[in-house]
Design an enzyme around this catalytic site. Structure first.
Site, PDB file in Angstrom:
ATOM      1  N   CYS A  55       8.496  -2.571   7.667  1.00  0.00           N
ATOM      2  CA  CYS A  55       8.203  -1.597   8.716  1.00  0.00           C
ATOM      3  C   CYS A  55       8.197  -2.180  10.115  1.00  0.00           C
ATOM      4  O   CYS A  55       8.677  -1.560  11.059  1.00  0.00           O
ATOM      5  CB  CYS A  55       6.893  -0.863   8.425  1.00  0.00           C
ATOM      6  SG  CYS A  55       5.407  -1.756   8.799  1.00  0.00           S
ATOM      7  N   ASP A  99       0.725  15.298   5.123  1.00  0.00           N
ATOM      8  CA  ASP A  99       1.192  14.061   4.488  1.00  0.00           C
ATOM      9  C   ASP A  99       0.117  12.981   4.561  1.00  0.00           C
ATOM     10  O   ASP A  99      -0.680  12.951   5.513  1.00  0.00           O
ATOM     11  CB  ASP A  99       2.447  13.583   5.226  1.00  0.00           C
ATOM     12  CG  ASP A  99       3.227  12.530   4.460  1.00  0.00           C
ATOM     13  OD1 ASP A  99       4.178  12.896   3.754  1.00  0.00           O
ATOM     14  OD2 ASP A  99       2.880  11.334   4.553  1.00  0.00           O
ATOM     15  N   GLU A 112      -5.365  -2.465   5.932  1.00  0.00           N
ATOM     16  CA  GLU A 112      -4.771  -2.675   7.271  1.00  0.00           C
ATOM     17  C   GLU A 112      -5.511  -1.790   8.270  1.00  0.00           C
ATOM     18  O   GLU A 112      -4.905  -0.997   9.000  1.00  0.00           O
ATOM     19  CB  GLU A 112      -3.281  -2.351   7.225  1.00  0.00           C
ATOM     20  CG  GLU A 112      -2.559  -3.106   6.106  1.00  0.00           C
ATOM     21  CD  GLU A 112      -1.116  -2.671   5.855  1.00  0.00           C
ATOM     22  OE1 GLU A 112      -0.711  -1.644   6.400  1.00  0.00           O
ATOM     23  OE2 GLU A 112      -0.407  -3.394   5.133  1.00  0.00           O
ATOM     24  N   HIS A 117       4.904  10.050   1.229  1.00  0.00           N
ATOM     25  CA  HIS A 117       5.616   9.692   2.463  1.00  0.00           C
ATOM     26  C   HIS A 117       6.830  10.570   2.715  1.00  0.00           C
ATOM     27  O   HIS A 117       7.729  10.202   3.468  1.00  0.00           O
ATOM     28  CB  HIS A 117       6.070   8.219   2.446  1.00  0.00           C
ATOM     29  CG  HIS A 117       4.969   7.226   2.660  1.00  0.00           C
ATOM     30  ND1 HIS A 117       4.085   6.867   1.678  1.00  0.00           N
ATOM     31  CD2 HIS A 117       4.614   6.494   3.754  1.00  0.00           C
ATOM     32  CE1 HIS A 117       3.237   5.953   2.147  1.00  0.00           C
ATOM     33  NE2 HIS A 117       3.528   5.719   3.396  1.00  0.00           N
ATOM     34  N   CYS A 177       3.036  -2.954  14.118  1.00  0.00           N
ATOM     35  CA  CYS A 177       3.259  -1.502  14.137  1.00  0.00           C
ATOM     36  C   CYS A 177       2.060  -0.744  14.706  1.00  0.00           C
ATOM     37  O   CYS A 177       2.233   0.302  15.324  1.00  0.00           O
ATOM     38  CB  CYS A 177       3.518  -0.968  12.729  1.00  0.00           C
ATOM     39  SG  CYS A 177       5.143  -1.393  12.112  1.00  0.00           S
TER      40      CYS A 177
END
Lengths: 644, 644
Positions: A415, A188, A319, A138, A337
């Site tokens: 988040c 990433d 998710e 990350h 999100c």
């Protein structure tokens, strides 16, 4: 384009964010709160006793001794807070907030390495592994959030301090990544830098950032073994002796190059962040190949993997997206999100083509799943936004433990709340757009502002009334040259009425004016009964109700328990209501049959089929985003519909 | 009581077990097969490359060098094989099988420690931790399976060699466990010894084994901290430095004493093994408190947590029960082993009271979930027995990856196949029972045998025809004194016809005879349409079909894809069929409406509700246990039922 939202519905949210969320998150980040532990959480492996995010930066800056604590992406909590704070400051200046931001900006400056690198976990714990465990590190994800915060901070305050930090970090990234020999040829594990670089381009005008974004997008999935090769190399170099895990490449959308990806798979947030960046790059470069690749993902989501509430992500496992037409109502993820990312994606697609579907999706996700993410007290948040909840299942079925019947106060992985805050404080980005031809109004909310179009700057003031009838009034001032204005005709309106020298084009009313004028559209707002495609097996024989932009739901506190026993027998009607907690809103009132579950059944689990006795009951539906603000109970969006 | 099943339906299974499973499992246990790896399995953490179970015993015996491999309970695979082999030998003697058994018996004797202890993992890897990690060690679980194998081996061969091993092991257990100061005051994390000790009592007559079983049952849950205290003590003594995990006590039914347990919770196999032992102890001791505690668990399962197919366990998470009326069809567990345990439980309850419900449950679970566990080739096995399968979901929804659309060849955790084998080779235990008053026939299958009742030994020969009409004939010979015989009147029969000096009592036909006679019952076998209790939300508006003991299902290969689009419009009728793979059986043929999913839908996911176009289609239902033997496709037990 300088738009200010003046809509009281939305100001209520920005007030909550300013007055509740931002100070609360500030305390969380500084570990000032005892209430941080969320006792409802199930996974003891997730850190949640404290944030430590500010402390991580202090340790990296050498201001403090200690170890890193929290997620690898803990820094991003600080950046998201800063972005929200800056957005909020832009809406309403406030010296105290400015001081708080200054403190954080200075800390970030201090924590950055001389070479531009900034990621507290790797600075503190594993400097030898910088950019070497990209599947999970990350580092570029955090860089992206830093950049987004920097851009917001710059726009709100005019200070370039964080822009400098960002550009220095990007320089560091460019020194390490790229097609050149010896550089890292991969992206990433969590897309975000691709999107943030576009934001940095927008304020700096430096096209190299768009190029870098494109490079990160297109290198993804080129070498499916990229992540594991990194780990193998670390092992060989003796700098990382951990075993090499199985990496689910689809989770990271790294299973194939983006131009070959036909379906939206894997972690939903990652997918939409990536797709949003693809759409931005496509618009800037007028890159049709990139646009088509983004459009394929869009179509797959919206036509086959999209909840009526604007949610995406059909499973908690990763998710993630699952497969076409798989839209379970009570076990899905529908992360707040992910819907925010979908809003970004839709807005970016509008830069490529004006199609009313993008605006409709922005509205659907914003008015339903996104704001469902926050309680009316501004202090409790959903991560997961279910369409059907049975609190007993949430408690006793481990497969549904992620489906909360109440909004918890905070999360170990923080988040969603700050993502919500930064988004709702920047809604002005989504309301209108402009291109060479025209000004477009996509969202029906009150706003005022100025837009440059056709070499003139016009002032716009929109007022919207969505009570008994729909009424949109857009006052346009400063018109010296002919200007074309499109106002969206919402798909939930009917019997549109507007002046007859205007016309309808692709879901928008088209007005061409030569002088200052107030444009007006009136329409009916019928109750809509949606049905899902027959291959959505979870919704067979069911309908979901909508009026205006709001999808509706049934809750136990209004309709009693066992909502599944209900079958709607007639189309409900709207009725204005006022509630001490929920405020003023329109409910839908309807009639249903409710199967009797008690008297008529002997003490057995199965019996020979017979017509089940029922009673006639009255139903009250409330807007979906208002559920779970009064008490704990069942909730249901899709209801069985009797045959007429 | 010496009963032999002569029913060709069941002999087919015992032949498969003798000819296919037992030699196959032998090879598995000896690592003779390359095909052991199940490539379809998802969890890479589970050992599956080999069994090593025989090797573990050889290493413990000092016959071989090496380390333990596999589960902590790997030994039980050998014991279960031995039990199946012995049962099979009892049905048909075979020198080769006797030699194979002798080899294993000798190895077990050799592996046992001088003090009676036997558990290869702890013998080889961690002797200092014997009986010291009971929450997971499975030492007494393995002891239980050893005892069951010993009893079967003794009954089949007359050899007491393994009985001696077992009694020596039980002596060792008694030396370590008990209420006395310094002994261990708790039970194994996986119930099994409690049940096995009853079997050992049955062949030895030693009441101490019943007492020990009762003690293990009643110590469970007395101290909820028992397991973690053991681990803490190990840490303090410096013999185990692993971190102390959170132990989910409900999973082990160790959250409260058994007499306080009102609901069936936790791991389903553990629960029913425990409950079966409770029922056995209650019957032997005429212990009403114990019986009532067992009955409470029974009632909770059968009235609220029981699938129409005889399955139990609503979630894969912990392979466990969830809550009342929670019976999802497509994500449940319904482990084959759990239904086998339920069969044990039902049979044990019949020793306390003759209630037709126990017989009905035995039959339902045996004819549906249990035999669904094995493919018709005898080489592929279900662990999980779903009521609804969409292969795409099994593949792409990680929450349903345990729901297999085909029976895999073997499992890393090889519990179900050998459990099936030992059960189907000992069906003679379940067909009849006898008490002071009467002889009872519970299951309607062909058998012959002798039963002692009322001081005389009568010979029974039952023949059953369940084709067009039901017909049961029971020839009773050797009658010298009056004898009372009850034959179950199945709940799926109708219009029962039998000689009119007999009467019906509690679901059984009562016959009192003074001389040799052939009793006869004839009845209709209508197609049954079951509906579930309204609180089973997954089955609202649906029916499940049954004829005879067989629950039926729809499969894609007979009815096309998208089975959920079907709505049954009339009650199906039975029709005899013959299939090259499935053999001869009765199918059910019916009519349905099928919603059109293609032409009539525009390329959208949602539209305004309208009556959906459908076509009339013909349906073929097959017996549930026959599914997944021809090709991969959808399957569904509960089907929507249109209102009449």
């Amino acid at each position: 384009m300088a738009i200010t939202i003046t809509d009281s519905f939305w100001q209520r949210y920005t007030d909550l964010i300013r007055n509740e969320m931002i100070p609360y998150q500030w305390d969380v980040l500084h570990d000032n709160l005892d209430i941080f532990i969320d006792k409802e959480r199930d996974d003891p492996g997730i850190p949640s006793e404290k944030s430590h995010a500010i402390d991580n930066l202090k340790i990296a800056a050498g201001q403090k001794e200690g170890s890193h604590y929290g997620w690898l992406f803990q820094d991003s909590d600080v950046y998201k807070w800063l972005e929200s704070a800056a957005n909020s400051y832009a809406l309403k200046q406030d010296d105290k907030l400015l001081d708080m931001m200054d403190e954080v900006v200075a800390l970030i400056e201090d924590a950055q390495e001389d070479d531009g690198y900034l990621s507290t976990y790797y600075q503190i714990e594993a400097p030898e592994l910088r950019f070497r465990r990209l599947f999970e590190s990350h580092e570029l994800y955090c860089a992206g959030h830093l950049i987004e915060a920097a851009v917001a901070h710059y726009k709100a305050t005019g200070s370039e301090r964080l822009i400098k930090v960002s550009e220095k970090f990007v320089e560091c990234i460019k020194n390490h990544f790229g097609p050149e020999e010896g550089k890292i040829n991969g992206a990433d594990g969590h897309q975000e830098i691709e999107w943030a670089l576009i934001k940095l381009y927008e304020v700096t005008g430096k096209e190299e950032y768009v190029d870098l974004s494109k490079w990160f997008l297109e290198i993804r999935g080129q070498d499916p073994d990229f992540y594991s090769k990194q780990l193998l190399e670390n092992k060989e170099k003796g700098i990382d002796d951990r075993s090499i895990p199985h990496i689910n490449l689809k989770y990271h959308q790294a299973h194939q190059p983006i131009h070959e990806q036909e379906e939206a798979v894997g972690h939903a947030v990652r997918l939409v962040y990536m797709a949003a960046a693809m759409a931005e790059v496509a618009a800037i470069h007028k890159d049709d190949k990139m646009f088509q690749s983004a459009k394929r993902l869009w179509d797959n989501i919206i036509k086959k993997r999209f909840y009526i509430t604007g949610g995406i992500g059909s499973t908690v496992h990763g998710e993630a997206f699952t497969f076409d037409y798989d839209l379970p109502n009570d076990s899905m993820y529908c992360e707040t999100c992910a819907s925010i990312g979908l809003l970004f994606f839709a807005r970016a697609m509008l830069k490529n083509e004006v199609d009313v579907e993008y605006a409709e999706v922005m509205e659907r996700t914003l008015y339903n799943t996104i704001i469902s993410g926050m309680a009316l007290d501004g202090k409790h948040f959903f991560y997961t936004n279910p369409l059907e909840v049975n609190p007993e299942a949430s408690q006793k079925d481990p497969g549904k433990s992620h489906v909360k019947p109440t909004r918890p106060s905070w999360f170990g992985c923080a988040c969603c709340p700050p993502n919500l805050a930064r988004t709702l404080t920047s809604l002005n980005k989504y309301v209108t757009s402009v291109d060479e031809e025209a000004i477009y109004v996509h969202l029906l909310m009150d706003f005022e502002g100025e837009i440059e179009s056709n070499n003139q700057t016009v002032s716009l003031t929109q007022t919207v009334d969505l009570s008994d009838r729909g009424k949109v009034e857009l006052s346009v001032k400063g018109v010296t040259e002919p200007v074309k204005i499109y106002i969206r005709l919402p798909e939930w309106g009917d019997m549109f009425y507007f002046e007859n020298n205007s016309s309808v084009k692709d879901g928008y009313a088209e007005f061409i004016i030569n002088e200052d004028k107030t444009l007006s559209i009136e329409f009916e707002m019928p109750v809509l009964m949606w049905q899902a495609h027959p291959l959505v097996r979870q919704n067979k024989g069911k309908v979901a109700l909508q009026r205006g932009p709001y999808v509706y739901c049934l809750v136990e506190e209004d309709n009693g328990p066992h909502l599944h026993l209900l079958t709607l027998t007639e189309k409900p009607v709207a009725e204005e209501m006022s509630d001490s907690v929920l405020g003023d809103f329109f409910a839908l009132k309807g009639k249903a049959k409710k199967i009797k579950s008690d008297d008529s059944w002997k003490n057995v689990l199965y019996q020979q089929a017979e017509k089940e006795p029922f009673e006639e009951v009255s139903l009250t539906f409330i807007p979906y985003h208002l559920w779970a603000n009064r008490s704990v109970g069942e909730m249901m969006v899709w209801i069985d519909k009797g045959e007429e």
